[in-house]
Design a protein around this motif. Structure first.
Motif, mmCIF file in Angstrom:
data_model
loop_
_atom_site.group_PDB
_atom_site.id
_atom_site.type_symbol
_atom_site.label_atom_id
_atom_site.label_comp_id
_atom_site.label_asym_id
_atom_site.label_seq_id
_atom_site.Cartn_x
_atom_site.Cartn_y
_atom_site.Cartn_z
ATOM 1 N N ASN A 52 2.052 11.672 -44.123
ATOM 2 C CA ASN A 52 2.973 12.555 -42.593
ATOM 3 C C ASN A 52 3.517 13.412 -42.950
ATOM 4 O O ASN A 52 2.886 14.682 -42.826
ATOM 5 N N GLU A 53 4.520 13.727 -43.910
ATOM 6 C CA GLU A 53 5.831 14.400 -44.023
ATOM 7 C C GLU A 53 4.894 15.080 -45.511
ATOM 8 O O GLU A 53 4.737 16.383 -45.515
ATOM 9 N N ALA A 54 4.404 14.793 -46.403
ATOM 10 C CA ALA A 54 3.870 15.316 -47.557
ATOM 11 C C ALA A 54 2.615 16.376 -47.060
ATOM 12 O O ALA A 54 2.188 17.544 -47.466
ATOM 13 N N VAL A 55 1.971 16.190 -46.082
ATOM 14 C CA VAL A 55 0.970 16.591 -45.469
ATOM 15 C C VAL A 55 1.335 18.234 -44.306
ATOM 16 O O VAL A 55 0.812 19.242 -43.519
ATOM 17 N N GLY A 56 3.403 17.895 -44.160
ATOM 18 C CA GLY A 56 3.463 18.812 -43.579
ATOM 19 C C GLY A 56 3.511 18.767 -41.712
ATOM 20 O O GLY A 56 3.204 19.660 -41.128
ATOM 21 N N GLU A 81 6.209 18.190 -35.772
ATOM 22 C CA GLU A 81 7.079 16.488 -35.253
ATOM 23 C C GLU A 81 6.951 14.993 -35.932
ATOM 24 O O GLU A 81 6.284 14.047 -35.772
ATOM 25 N N HIS A 82 6.752 15.419 -37.172
ATOM 26 C CA HIS A 82 7.170 14.270 -38.126
ATOM 27 C C HIS A 82 8.567 13.563 -38.233
ATOM 28 O O HIS A 82 7.803 11.883 -37.561
ATOM 29 N N GLU A 97 9.047 6.732 -33.854
ATOM 30 C CA GLU A 97 8.016 5.691 -33.565
ATOM 31 C C GLU A 97 7.428 4.428 -34.107
ATOM 32 O O GLU A 97 7.179 3.399 -34.251
ATOM 33 N N LEU A 98 7.584 5.211 -35.463
ATOM 34 C CA LEU A 98 7.024 3.969 -36.706
ATOM 35 C C LEU A 98 7.917 2.988 -36.750
ATOM 36 O O LEU A 98 7.968 2.286 -37.298
ATOM 37 N N ARG A 131 7.891 9.076 -28.470
ATOM 38 C CA ARG A 131 8.192 10.006 -28.759
ATOM 39 C C ARG A 131 8.354 10.667 -27.700
ATOM 40 O O ARG A 131 9.610 11.998 -27.861
ATOM 41 N N GLY A 132 8.196 10.185 -26.695
ATOM 42 C CA GLY A 132 8.304 11.115 -25.414
ATOM 43 C C GLY A 132 10.099 10.314 -24.924
ATOM 44 O O GLY A 132 9.890 11.381 -24.053
ATOM 45 N N ASP A 133 9.984 9.749 -25.516
ATOM 46 C CA ASP A 133 10.905 8.752 -24.593
ATOM 47 C C ASP A 133 12.132 9.529 -25.934
ATOM 48 O O ASP A 133 13.154 10.314 -25.320
ATOM 49 N N VAL A 134 12.126 10.437 -26.517
ATOM 50 C CA VAL A 134 12.752 10.668 -27.473
ATOM 51 C C VAL A 134 12.518 12.381 -27.448
ATOM 52 O O VAL A 134 14.142 12.775 -26.968
#
Length: 53
Positions: free
Chosen positions: A12-16, A19-20, A26-27, A33-36
């Motif tokens: 996920n980070e490598a492909v940019g 909202e990483h 979440e993971l 993520r809505g709460d964050v």
């Protein structure tokens, strides 16, 4: 089947992906993520009952 979320986060980070940081929450942290985004505490997970000492 085990889920390698650290590998998923690395891709996920490598492909940019957008909202990483929220995806990490979440993971890795199990926070929706809505709460964050809204600053709300997670209400659907109980607090840890183990000591961190």
């Amino acid at each position: 089947m085990p889920y390698d979320f650290e590998a998923e986060l690395a891709v996920n980070e490598a492909v940019g992906a957008p909202e990483h940081d929220l995806y990490v929450a979440e993971l890795r942290d199990r926070r929706y993520r809505g709460d964050v985004k809204s600053g709300l505490p997670s209400e659907y997970h109980r607090s840890s009952v183990t000591s961190s000492e």
